[in-house]
Design a protein around this motif. Structure first.
Motif, PDB file in Angstrom:
ATOM      1  N   LEU A 109       0.911  -1.138   0.146  1.00  0.00           N
ATOM      2  CA  LEU A 109       0.478  -0.287   0.315  1.00  0.00           C
ATOM      3  C   LEU A 109       0.784   1.055   0.055  1.00  0.00           C
ATOM      4  CD1 LEU A 109      -2.740   1.452   0.153  1.00  0.00           C
ATOM      5  CD2 LEU A 109      -2.773   1.081   2.355  1.00  0.00           C
ATOM      6  N   ILE A 110       2.215   1.320   0.849  1.00  0.00           N
ATOM      7  CA  ILE A 110       2.910   2.462   1.389  1.00  0.00           C
ATOM      8  C   ILE A 110       3.588   2.562  -0.662  1.00  0.00           C
ATOM      9  CG2 ILE A 110       5.124   3.256   1.906  1.00  0.00           C
ATOM     10  CD1 ILE A 110       4.425   2.317   4.459  1.00  0.00           C
ATOM     11  N   ARG A 111       3.509   1.751  -1.176  1.00  0.00           N
ATOM     12  CA  ARG A 111       4.408   1.679  -2.069  1.00  0.00           C
ATOM     13  C   ARG A 111       3.600   2.260  -3.342  1.00  0.00           C
ATOM     14  NH1 ARG A 111       7.627  -4.037  -2.667  1.00  0.00           N
ATOM     15  NH2 ARG A 111       9.584  -3.666  -1.178  1.00  0.00           N
ATOM     16  N   THR A 112       2.335   2.072  -3.369  1.00  0.00           N
ATOM     17  CA  THR A 112       1.471   2.482  -4.304  1.00  0.00           C
ATOM     18  C   THR A 112       1.478   3.406  -4.512  1.00  0.00           C
ATOM     19  OG1 THR A 112      -0.072  -0.236  -4.763  1.00  0.00           O
ATOM     20  CG2 THR A 112      -1.141   1.687  -5.354  1.00  0.00           C
ATOM     21  N   VAL A 113       0.846   4.212  -3.074  1.00  0.00           N
ATOM     22  CA  VAL A 113       0.659   5.810  -2.915  1.00  0.00           C
ATOM     23  C   VAL A 113       2.058   6.366  -3.366  1.00  0.00           C
ATOM     24  CG1 VAL A 113       0.222   7.748  -0.947  1.00  0.00           C
ATOM     25  CG2 VAL A 113      -0.679   5.554  -0.998  1.00  0.00           C
ATOM     26  N   ALA A 114       3.159   6.489  -2.943  1.00  0.00           N
ATOM     27  CA  ALA A 114       4.523   6.815  -3.144  1.00  0.00           C
ATOM     28  C   ALA A 114       4.443   6.893  -4.262  1.00  0.00           C
ATOM     29  CB  ALA A 114       5.705   5.915  -2.819  1.00  0.00           C
ATOM     30  N   GLU A 115       4.030   5.773  -5.208  1.00  0.00           N
ATOM     31  CA  GLU A 115       4.792   5.833  -6.836  1.00  0.00           C
ATOM     32  C   GLU A 115       3.509   7.075  -7.397  1.00  0.00           C
ATOM     33  OE1 GLU A 115       3.217   2.531  -9.728  1.00  0.00           O
ATOM     34  OE2 GLU A 115       3.622   1.790  -8.912  1.00  0.00           O
ATOM     35  N   ALA A 116       1.591   7.120  -6.904  1.00  0.00           N
ATOM     36  CA  ALA A 116       1.189   7.787  -7.445  1.00  0.00           C
ATOM     37  C   ALA A 116       1.576   8.973  -6.764  1.00  0.00           C
ATOM     38  CB  ALA A 116      -0.496   7.466  -6.810  1.00  0.00           C
ATOM     39  N   THR A 117       2.291   9.437  -6.227  1.00  0.00           N
ATOM     40  CA  THR A 117       2.980  10.564  -5.429  1.00  0.00           C
ATOM     41  C   THR A 117       3.896  10.741  -6.107  1.00  0.00           C
ATOM     42  OG1 THR A 117       2.350  10.271  -3.311  1.00  0.00           O
ATOM     43  CG2 THR A 117       3.480  12.236  -3.920  1.00  0.00           C
ATOM     44  N   GLN A 118       4.903  10.029  -6.928  1.00  0.00           N
ATOM     45  CA  GLN A 118       5.973  10.378  -7.434  1.00  0.00           C
ATOM     46  C   GLN A 118       5.510  10.895  -9.254  1.00  0.00           C
ATOM     47  OE1 GLN A 118      10.412   8.388  -6.441  1.00  0.00           O
ATOM     48  NE2 GLN A 118       7.983   7.159  -5.878  1.00  0.00           N
ATOM     49  N   ARG A 119       4.320  10.351  -9.455  1.00  0.00           N
ATOM     50  CA  ARG A 119       4.870  10.381 -10.239  1.00  0.00           C
ATOM     51  C   ARG A 119       3.227  11.747 -10.286  1.00  0.00           C
ATOM     52  NH1 ARG A 119       1.894   5.410 -11.408  1.00  0.00           N
ATOM     53  NH2 ARG A 119       2.955   3.381 -12.515  1.00  0.00           N
ATOM     54  N   VAL A 120       3.593  12.322 -10.012  1.00  0.00           N
ATOM     55  CA  VAL A 120       2.478  13.606  -9.371  1.00  0.00           C
ATOM     56  C   VAL A 120       3.422  14.408  -9.942  1.00  0.00           C
ATOM     57  CG1 VAL A 120       0.810  15.317  -8.577  1.00  0.00           C
ATOM     58  CG2 VAL A 120       0.012  13.000  -8.314  1.00  0.00           C
ATOM     59  N   VAL A 121       4.413  14.109  -9.039  1.00  0.00           N
ATOM     60  CA  VAL A 121       5.349  15.004  -9.182  1.00  0.00           C
ATOM     61  C   VAL A 121       6.310  15.212 -10.558  1.00  0.00           C
ATOM     62  CG1 VAL A 121       7.829  15.487  -7.923  1.00  0.00           C
ATOM     63  CG2 VAL A 121       5.984  14.649  -6.351  1.00  0.00           C
ATOM     64  N   GLY A 166      11.037  11.789 -26.236  1.00  0.00           N
ATOM     65  CA  GLY A 166      11.285  11.082 -25.379  1.00  0.00           C
ATOM     66  C   GLY A 166      11.588  11.243 -24.626  1.00  0.00           C
ATOM     67  N   SER A 167      11.538  10.718 -23.238  1.00  0.00           N
ATOM     68  CA  SER A 167      12.010  10.573 -21.872  1.00  0.00           C
ATOM     69  C   SER A 167      12.538   9.012 -20.873  1.00  0.00           C
ATOM     70  CB  SER A 167      11.052  11.356 -20.530  1.00  0.00           C
ATOM     71  OG  SER A 167       9.960  11.596 -20.350  1.00  0.00           O
ATOM     72  N   VAL A 168      13.426   9.482 -20.172  1.00  0.00           N
ATOM     73  CA  VAL A 168      13.861   8.353 -19.616  1.00  0.00           C
ATOM     74  C   VAL A 168      14.576   8.112 -18.060  1.00  0.00           C
ATOM     75  CG1 VAL A 168      16.390   7.611 -20.114  1.00  0.00           C
ATOM     76  CG2 VAL A 168      14.978   5.860 -19.333  1.00  0.00           C
ATOM     77  N   TYR A 169      14.284   8.202 -17.020  1.00  0.00           N
ATOM     78  CA  TYR A 169      14.465   8.641 -15.161  1.00  0.00           C
ATOM     79  C   TYR A 169      14.570   7.432 -14.531  1.00  0.00           C
ATOM     80  CZ  TYR A 169      14.849  11.064 -11.348  1.00  0.00           C
ATOM     81  OH  TYR A 169      15.239  11.918 -10.662  1.00  0.00           O
ATOM     82  N   MET A 170      15.665   7.635 -14.412  1.00  0.00           N
ATOM     83  CA  MET A 170      16.878   6.243 -13.638  1.00  0.00           C
ATOM     84  C   MET A 170      16.931   7.032 -12.402  1.00  0.00           C
ATOM     85  SD  MET A 170      18.740   4.551 -17.116  1.00  0.00           S
ATOM     86  CE  MET A 170      19.028   6.473 -17.602  1.00  0.00           C
ATOM     87  N   ALA A 171      16.216   6.110 -11.622  1.00  0.00           N
ATOM     88  CA  ALA A 171      16.729   6.594  -9.711  1.00  0.00           C
ATOM     89  C   ALA A 171      17.630   5.980  -9.271  1.00  0.00           C
ATOM     90  CB  ALA A 171      15.174   6.632  -8.892  1.00  0.00           C
ATOM     91  N   ALA A 172      18.662   6.545  -8.458  1.00  0.00           N
ATOM     92  CA  ALA A 172      19.835   5.977  -7.929  1.00  0.00           C
ATOM     93  C   ALA A 172      18.455   4.920  -6.458  1.00  0.00           C
ATOM     94  CB  ALA A 172      20.839   6.400  -7.711  1.00  0.00           C
ATOM     95  N   GLN A 173      18.390   5.485  -6.304  1.00  0.00           N
ATOM     96  CA  GLN A 173      18.087   4.690  -4.449  1.00  0.00           C
ATOM     97  C   GLN A 173      16.526   3.841  -4.828  1.00  0.00           C
ATOM     98  OE1 GLN A 173      16.130   7.620  -2.184  1.00  0.00           O
ATOM     99  NE2 GLN A 173      15.556   6.408  -0.174  1.00  0.00           N
ATOM    100  N   GLU A 174      17.132   2.443  -4.315  1.00  0.00           N
ATOM    101  CA  GLU A 174      16.194   1.169  -4.028  1.00  0.00           C
ATOM    102  C   GLU A 174      14.520   1.819  -4.152  1.00  0.00           C
ATOM    103  OE1 GLU A 174      16.918  -1.860  -5.124  1.00  0.00           O
ATOM    104  OE2 GLU A 174      19.411  -1.191  -4.799  1.00  0.00           O
ATOM    105  N   GLN A 175      14.642   1.591  -4.495  1.00  0.00           N
ATOM    106  CA  GLN A 175      12.560   1.509  -5.357  1.00  0.00           C
ATOM    107  C   GLN A 175      11.672   2.325  -4.914  1.00  0.00           C
ATOM    108  OE1 GLN A 175      10.472  -1.905  -4.720  1.00  0.00           O
ATOM    109  NE2 GLN A 175      12.784  -3.415  -4.465  1.00  0.00           N
ATOM    110  N   SER A 176      12.697   2.784  -5.514  1.00  0.00           N
ATOM    111  CA  SER A 176      12.056   4.680  -5.811  1.00  0.00           C
ATOM    112  C   SER A 176      11.421   5.084  -7.409  1.00  0.00           C
ATOM    113  CB  SER A 176      13.195   6.033  -5.112  1.00  0.00           C
ATOM    114  OG  SER A 176      13.386   7.207  -5.775  1.00  0.00           O
ATOM    115  N   LEU A 177      11.150   5.912  -7.772  1.00  0.00           N
ATOM    116  CA  LEU A 177      10.753   6.132  -9.494  1.00  0.00           C
ATOM    117  C   LEU A 177      11.524   7.493  -9.503  1.00  0.00           C
ATOM    118  CD1 LEU A 177       7.360   5.222  -9.731  1.00  0.00           C
ATOM    119  CD2 LEU A 177       9.030   3.702 -10.658  1.00  0.00           C
ATOM    120  N   ILE A 178      11.728   8.207  -8.434  1.00  0.00           N
ATOM    121  CA  ILE A 178      12.163   9.580  -8.542  1.00  0.00           C
ATOM    122  C   ILE A 178      13.319   9.417  -7.705  1.00  0.00           C
ATOM    123  CG2 ILE A 178      10.480  10.685 -10.027  1.00  0.00           C
ATOM    124  CD1 ILE A 178       9.459  12.051  -7.704  1.00  0.00           C
TER     125      ILE A 178
END
Length: 369
Positions: free
Chosen positions: A94-106, A120-132
């Protein structure tokens, strides 16, 4: 069942009943709480069958009673442990789902087409389990063209994400209000400085800055205007040729505006139909392999020039991860922008549906358009 049958058929084996404790213990390692409890109950029933068959239950021997109690205690413990583990997994999901939605908004994924531009765009986050992380990009459609920003916040973690969100919000608002690119850069610098001057952010004063490149691409002119605030220079791909767009007078990073004269120089570069702009953060060009060699972006990019912007950034992502062995030490963001034919009035306001970002393990999740 094998243990029970073996003990019933060979009653002389002394370890038969005690081996039943293995069943619930093993089950808890891979099965659900319900199945673990069911296997535990079957193990207890099997021990009672063994006790009745061998006369230990009616005889009331001490060893058999101890074994039965041990089985019940261990079964209860592993079943409760499995329940707590499942509950924790549900909460984490649940936390990951909320975090993923929040990060997509940002960090909103860029559309595939903006006016006359293919993106075309690509983002690669260095931190584990993070999208941004601390890198950022955004695009805003204006009546005369398209404005883009790509930047890199000093630092990592939640603080960097917060600063990136602040700058992205200021850019999306200021891109419509500020007529000139120099004025927009000054507005963004003031926004970052105002945030640092906030009493709740006093501990960060003087410690936060954001490198950024701010672009304005007119619809009707074959050019791109750019303000560079301490950011790595962009690349322009013209066929198989690559040129680096060095700023004539680069400004300090955003947040360090007091070090400049508050005048941001605007550089103008040629950007003809078919040309490709490659914007990136330092996480790309500073990525190293096991020998310490930096990623040669300017050497690799021309080979992908014939591809579409989306295909180019996907090739770059795969090649970059292979170069570093699958794990980035710093966040990395790339935007590829190609000018196509002159847009029709309908295309001038076109925005494509936003795709779902694709995560990666290693794990540095990304969003690709």
């Amino acid at each position: 069942m094998a243990i029970v049958l073996t003990d019933v058929l060979s009653p002389g084996l002394p370890m038969g009943p005690s081996l039943l404790i293995v069943a619930p213990a093993l089950t808890a390692s891979f099965a659900s709480t319900l199945i673990t409890g069911a296997i535990a109950a079957l193990a207890a029933a099997g021990m009672l069958v063994i006790g009745l068959q061998n006369g230990h239950l009616l005889g009331g021997t001490m060893d058999f009673g101890s074994q039965l109690i041990a089985l019940v205690v261990v079964s209860v413990i592993v079943t409760v442990f499995r329940y707590l583990q499942e509950r924790h997994a549900r909460e984490l999901e649940l936390i990951r789902t909320v975090a993923e939605a929040t990060q997509r908004v940002v960090l909103r994924p860029l559309p595939r087409r903006i006016g006359p531009l293919r993106v075309g765009s690509v983002y690669m986050a260095a931190q584990e389990q993070s999208l941004i992380g601390g890198d950022l990009y955004a695009a805003v459609r204006t009546p005369t063209g398209t404005r883009l920003i790509i930047g890199d916040v000093m630092g990592k973690g939640l603080t960097a994400i917060s600063d990136a969100a602040l700058l992205l919000g200021a850019f999306r608002e200021g891109a419509h209000r500020q007529a000139g690119l120099s004025d927009l850069a000054a507005y963004l610098d003031h926004s970052v400085c105002w945030n640092l001057a906030d009493p709740t952010e006093a501990e960060k004063a003087g410690e936060c800055f954001i490198t950024a490149a701010i672009l304005d691409i007119p619809d009707t002119l074959p050019q791109v205007d750019m303000v560079t605030c301490g950011h790595p220079p962009a690349l322009r791909l013209h066929g198989q040729k690559v040129s680096t767009l060095h700023a004539t007078c680069p400004a300090p990073p955003l947040g360090l505006g007091e070090m400049a004269d508050h005048h941001y120089h605007v550089d103008t570069f040629t950007f003809e139909p078919g040309d490709m702009l490659l914007l990136h953060t330092d996480g790309v060009i500073e990525a190293r392999d096991t020998r310490g060699v930096f990623y040669p972006l300017s050497e690799r990019a021309p080979s992908w020039a014939p591809h579409s912007p989306s295909a180019l950034v996907n090739h770059l992502r795969t090649d970059l991860l292979a170069h570093v062995g699958g794990h980035l030490a710093d966040d990395a963001a790339v935007i590829a922008v190609q000018r196509s034919r002159r847009p029709t009035p309908t295309e001038a306001t076109e925005t494509a549906p936003l795709p779902r970002p694709v995560g990666r393990g290693g794990q540095a999740p990304d969003s690709a358009t």
